[in-house]
Scaffold this motif. Sequence first.
Motif, PDB file in Angstrom:
ATOM      1  N   GLU A 297      19.791  68.880 -15.814  1.00 26.17           N
ATOM      2  CA  GLU A 297      18.759  69.733 -16.001  1.00 26.17           C
ATOM      3  C   GLU A 297      19.049  71.014 -16.651  1.00 26.17           C
ATOM      4  O   GLU A 297      18.353  71.251 -17.517  1.00 26.17           O
ATOM      5  CB  GLU A 297      17.994  70.168 -14.616  1.00 26.17           C
ATOM      6  CG  GLU A 297      17.265  69.388 -13.781  1.00 26.17           C
ATOM      7  CD  GLU A 297      16.394  68.676 -14.421  1.00 26.17           C
ATOM      8  OE1 GLU A 297      15.475  69.367 -14.940  1.00 26.17           O
ATOM      9  OE2 GLU A 297      15.970  67.264 -14.121  1.00 26.17           O
ATOM     10  N   MET A 298      20.289  71.230 -16.753  1.00 30.23           N
ATOM     11  CA  MET A 298      20.468  72.418 -17.541  1.00 30.23           C
ATOM     12  C   MET A 298      21.919  72.050 -18.489  1.00 30.23           C
ATOM     13  O   MET A 298      22.705  71.487 -18.242  1.00 30.23           O
ATOM     14  CB  MET A 298      21.089  73.718 -16.741  1.00 30.23           C
ATOM     15  CG  MET A 298      21.289  74.902 -17.411  1.00 30.23           C
ATOM     16  SD  MET A 298      21.703  76.204 -16.179  1.00 30.23           S
ATOM     17  CE  MET A 298      19.932  76.475 -15.679  1.00 30.23           C
ATOM     18  N   LEU A 299      21.863  72.911 -19.603  1.00 32.30           N
ATOM     19  CA  LEU A 299      22.990  72.770 -20.417  1.00 32.30           C
ATOM     20  C   LEU A 299      23.620  74.118 -20.809  1.00 32.30           C
ATOM     21  O   LEU A 299      22.722  75.012 -20.943  1.00 32.30           O
ATOM     22  CB  LEU A 299      22.423  72.039 -21.895  1.00 32.30           C
ATOM     23  CG  LEU A 299      23.652  71.917 -23.085  1.00 32.30           C
ATOM     24  CD1 LEU A 299      23.340  70.707 -23.831  1.00 32.30           C
ATOM     25  CD2 LEU A 299      23.703  73.028 -24.025  1.00 32.30           C
ATOM     26  N   VAL A 300      24.578  74.352 -20.809  1.00 34.14           N
ATOM     27  CA  VAL A 300      25.225  75.699 -20.893  1.00 34.14           C
ATOM     28  C   VAL A 300      26.443  75.545 -22.275  1.00 34.14           C
ATOM     29  O   VAL A 300      27.018  74.739 -22.050  1.00 34.14           O
ATOM     30  CB  VAL A 300      26.095  76.154 -19.764  1.00 34.14           C
ATOM     31  CG1 VAL A 300      26.772  77.365 -19.997  1.00 34.14           C
ATOM     32  CG2 VAL A 300      25.035  76.465 -18.584  1.00 34.14           C
ATOM     33  N   SER A 301      26.376  76.610 -22.961  1.00 33.35           N
ATOM     34  CA  SER A 301      27.207  76.729 -24.269  1.00 33.35           C
ATOM     35  C   SER A 301      27.841  78.094 -24.282  1.00 33.35           C
ATOM     36  O   SER A 301      27.504  79.183 -23.879  1.00 33.35           O
ATOM     37  CB  SER A 301      26.355  76.468 -25.439  1.00 33.35           C
ATOM     38  OG  SER A 301      25.524  77.440 -25.748  1.00 33.35           O
ATOM     39  N   GLY A 302      29.256  78.019 -24.745  1.00 35.36           N
ATOM     40  CA  GLY A 302      30.066  79.158 -25.117  1.00 35.36           C
ATOM     41  C   GLY A 302      30.387  79.230 -26.539  1.00 35.36           C
ATOM     42  O   GLY A 302      30.805  78.220 -27.106  1.00 35.36           O
ATOM     43  N   ASP A 303      30.171  80.348 -27.207  1.00 32.65           N
ATOM     44  CA  ASP A 303      30.398  80.563 -28.637  1.00 32.65           C
ATOM     45  C   ASP A 303      31.557  81.515 -29.011  1.00 32.65           C
ATOM     46  O   ASP A 303      31.732  82.338 -28.186  1.00 32.65           O
ATOM     47  CB  ASP A 303      29.275  80.491 -29.132  1.00 32.65           C
ATOM     48  CG  ASP A 303      28.311  81.948 -28.991  1.00 32.65           C
ATOM     49  OD1 ASP A 303      28.833  83.196 -28.693  1.00 32.65           O
ATOM     50  OD2 ASP A 303      27.131  81.697 -28.671  1.00 32.65           O
ATOM     51  N   PHE A 304      31.648  81.678 -30.233  1.00 33.25           N
ATOM     52  CA  PHE A 304      32.275  82.609 -30.964  1.00 33.25           C
ATOM     53  C   PHE A 304      31.750  83.904 -31.152  1.00 33.25           C
ATOM     54  O   PHE A 304      32.197  85.025 -31.747  1.00 33.25           O
ATOM     55  CB  PHE A 304      33.090  82.324 -32.287  1.00 33.25           C
ATOM     56  CG  PHE A 304      34.298  81.159 -32.084  1.00 33.25           C
ATOM     57  CD1 PHE A 304      34.844  80.792 -30.849  1.00 33.25           C
ATOM     58  CD2 PHE A 304      34.909  80.787 -33.119  1.00 33.25           C
ATOM     59  CE1 PHE A 304      35.864  80.197 -30.498  1.00 33.25           C
ATOM     60  CE2 PHE A 304      35.760  79.683 -32.889  1.00 33.25           C
ATOM     61  CZ  PHE A 304      36.303  79.437 -31.747  1.00 33.25           C
ATOM     62  N   GLU A 305      30.729  84.163 -30.565  1.00 32.88           N
ATOM     63  CA  GLU A 305      29.869  85.262 -30.702  1.00 32.88           C
ATOM     64  C   GLU A 305      30.029  86.185 -29.297  1.00 32.88           C
ATOM     65  O   GLU A 305      29.495  86.999 -29.054  1.00 32.88           O
ATOM     66  CB  GLU A 305      28.437  85.256 -31.078  1.00 32.88           C
ATOM     67  CG  GLU A 305      27.509  86.531 -31.436  1.00 32.88           C
ATOM     68  CD  GLU A 305      26.485  86.434 -31.679  1.00 32.88           C
ATOM     69  OE1 GLU A 305      25.610  87.444 -32.153  1.00 32.88           O
ATOM     70  OE2 GLU A 305      25.749  85.448 -31.235  1.00 32.88           O
ATOM     71  N   ASN A 306      30.810  85.594 -28.459  1.00 29.64           N
ATOM     72  CA  ASN A 306      31.202  86.030 -27.188  1.00 29.64           C
ATOM     73  C   ASN A 306      30.234  85.962 -26.129  1.00 29.64           C
ATOM     74  O   ASN A 306      29.902  86.639 -25.194  1.00 29.64           O
ATOM     75  CB  ASN A 306      31.742  87.472 -27.103  1.00 29.64           C
ATOM     76  CG  ASN A 306      32.647  87.866 -28.212  1.00 29.64           C
ATOM     77  OD1 ASN A 306      33.579  86.927 -28.603  1.00 29.64           O
ATOM     78  ND2 ASN A 306      33.100  89.047 -28.708  1.00 29.64           N
ATOM     79  N   LYS A 307      29.105  84.924 -26.553  1.00 34.20           N
ATOM     80  CA  LYS A 307      27.861  84.753 -25.716  1.00 34.20           C
ATOM     81  C   LYS A 307      28.023  83.309 -24.925  1.00 34.20           C
ATOM     82  O   LYS A 307      28.663  82.275 -25.591  1.00 34.20           O
ATOM     83  CB  LYS A 307      26.790  84.819 -26.448  1.00 34.20           C
ATOM     84  CG  LYS A 307      26.581  86.442 -26.915  1.00 34.20           C
ATOM     85  CD  LYS A 307      25.253  86.306 -27.695  1.00 34.20           C
ATOM     86  CE  LYS A 307      24.930  87.701 -28.089  1.00 34.20           C
ATOM     87  NZ  LYS A 307      23.777  87.891 -29.074  1.00 34.20           N
ATOM     88  N   ILE A 308      27.359  83.300 -23.924  1.00 29.95           N
ATOM     89  CA  ILE A 308      26.896  82.120 -23.273  1.00 29.95           C
ATOM     90  C   ILE A 308      25.562  81.853 -22.985  1.00 29.95           C
ATOM     91  O   ILE A 308      24.867  82.729 -22.636  1.00 29.95           O
ATOM     92  CB  ILE A 308      27.672  82.189 -21.746  1.00 29.95           C
ATOM     93  CG1 ILE A 308      29.089  82.336 -21.598  1.00 29.95           C
ATOM     94  CG2 ILE A 308      27.162  80.849 -20.910  1.00 29.95           C
ATOM     95  CD1 ILE A 308      29.530  82.812 -20.195  1.00 29.95           C
ATOM     96  N   THR A 309      24.989  80.606 -23.462  1.00 28.51           N
ATOM     97  CA  THR A 309      23.333  80.525 -23.272  1.00 28.51           C
ATOM     98  C   THR A 309      23.337  79.261 -22.616  1.00 28.51           C
ATOM     99  O   THR A 309      23.870  78.339 -22.288  1.00 28.51           O
ATOM    100  CB  THR A 309      23.030  80.105 -24.934  1.00 28.51           C
ATOM    101  OG1 THR A 309      23.735  81.379 -25.803  1.00 28.51           O
ATOM    102  CG2 THR A 309      21.783  80.122 -25.094  1.00 28.51           C
TER     103      THR A 309
END
Length: 594
Positions: A297-309
């Motif tokens: 049901e959910m997708l989580v991502s981590g990026d190089f802007e220091n954020k988790i979405t």
Amino acid sequence: MINNYKESTIFISTGTFTGAAFSTTFGNMGLVGGFGGIGIGMAPVAAAGGVVGAAAYGAFQAIGEGDAIAIGAIGIGAVGGVGFYSAVGGMGLSVGGTAFGIGMGAMAAAGGVIGLAFYGIAKLIDKSGSGESAAQAFARMEEKVLYMEAYTEALYELELMSLESGLADFIWKQKVANLEVEEEFQALKAKLHSKNRAYCNFSTVNLHKQPFIPFISKRKIISLQVQPSPTWQCVKTLRGEVGAINSIAVSPNGEVIATASDNKTVSLWNLQKGKQIFSFCGFAKEVFSVAISPDGEMLVSGDFENKITRWNLPKKQLIGTCFYSISPYSHLGFVYSVAFSPNGNIFASASADKTIKIWGRFTGDLKYTLNGHYEAVFCLVFSPDGKFLVSGSIDKTIRIWDLSTRRVIRVLQGHSGWVSAIAITPDNHTIISGSTDTTIKLWNLHTGELISTLDGHSTAIFSLSINPDQETFASASTNEIKLWNLKTGKLLQNLSGRYPVAFTPDGTTLVSGSKYKEIQIWQKSFTQSENSSETLLSGEWWEVLGVPKNAQPEDVKIAYHRLARKYHPDINNSVTAKANMQAIATAYQNFRSK
């Protein structure tokens, strides 16, 4: 004449002295590339300096006299430089321990300099009374350069024919005719014979009156034998608007894969159809990690802007960004890894800020932070029973965290490089770690004991995936994928992909990255004794043939022949071989008629 001789000598000797001085100053010079490495001593560097000096003299003379032959000399030299680059591939110059890349443009320029140097030397010969003019000397050089090009192409064509003919006697004379492979083979032979006669006639011109005798005729023709199919093979390549892929996640039902890439998106793909179906946009920087919840049901991502979405996967909608305290970010550094717990109620993130954070899946709130690593935390994974979290760090250690007490219960040391990939076997007993030291280590999760070390990779390992069958696992580096027997540690197969890698839940498919910024789908091929079928090839013509849409005709033809050898019913008796061969022939026909 004496003045010209002295003038040219000054140019050449000055260049030679400069080359020798350069070698003495820097030392340890060499050329590196696909052919390996070649050391360059003082003598070649001095000679190269002399060539540049001669080139300078040639330029001086050309400007003074307005001689058009100089332009021709530069052109022939540039062509030779490009030809050398095409044959050898990527090159670099190593000077004093530092390497510099040399591209095709640089090689063409270097060839032009050599051509100009030849012109300068020829002008010197012209004025020295040798009887041969600069134009005659240039004509000899041009003829030999063109001859070598013809000779090289002839060898390539002859070798290709020998390989094709090795198969023709027992494969091509059968059912291939009605699938157009025989037509292509005959056309290739006719083309070869025509070119061969032309090259042989050309080669006898002004080459000390010696006939052209290709030494290919002295070589032993290698007989190709039909080998059993490999255990895993690439059955489809997915192409879309993607950059370099950093992470892959597979949905619990195995129907959808998510990829995080350098093009600042997370893309969704239908695995069965091989189509890109959606892209999550809005990221300011590269996305490095992605995970899908156990319920899909959910997708989580981590990026190089220091954020988790967080995203709602079925609805393809943004849920929100995870923040801690009053910070506008999720971490104080890059988010390298995200992972869901087995029950899906929480997820964890690893960051360059040396911390691990545990987040509520439904609220997105920060629950607590785990501190203990001395450098960036690069990877993490939950144990299958949900009791432990295992992390790997740039500090070269593996830490096992007890989630009930939020404390480190064990620190594993043994890698000499970053711990860059972590996985835990489904039976909850073994940790597998990959490192930039190019090794894989197996550890006992409950005692911390090192079980074994596996060698085989030549570059840093950045991804691991365990097959749910608990028999095999995959490791991936920047240039290769390896499949291992989980119980014995035996290397089973090498695959031509790259990180990241992820098995589907049923264990029949492996998804990987590719050096061409594509996604490769690998499936287990069954031996002829097993009553099973292979995957049917489908899609556009370029997808069936496994080439880029804008591939060159010769590359398309090579891919067509390769697939025809693989799926021809004379050597492949699987139930889908005939259908695949028809799909391949149709795809090639569509390419030729476009």
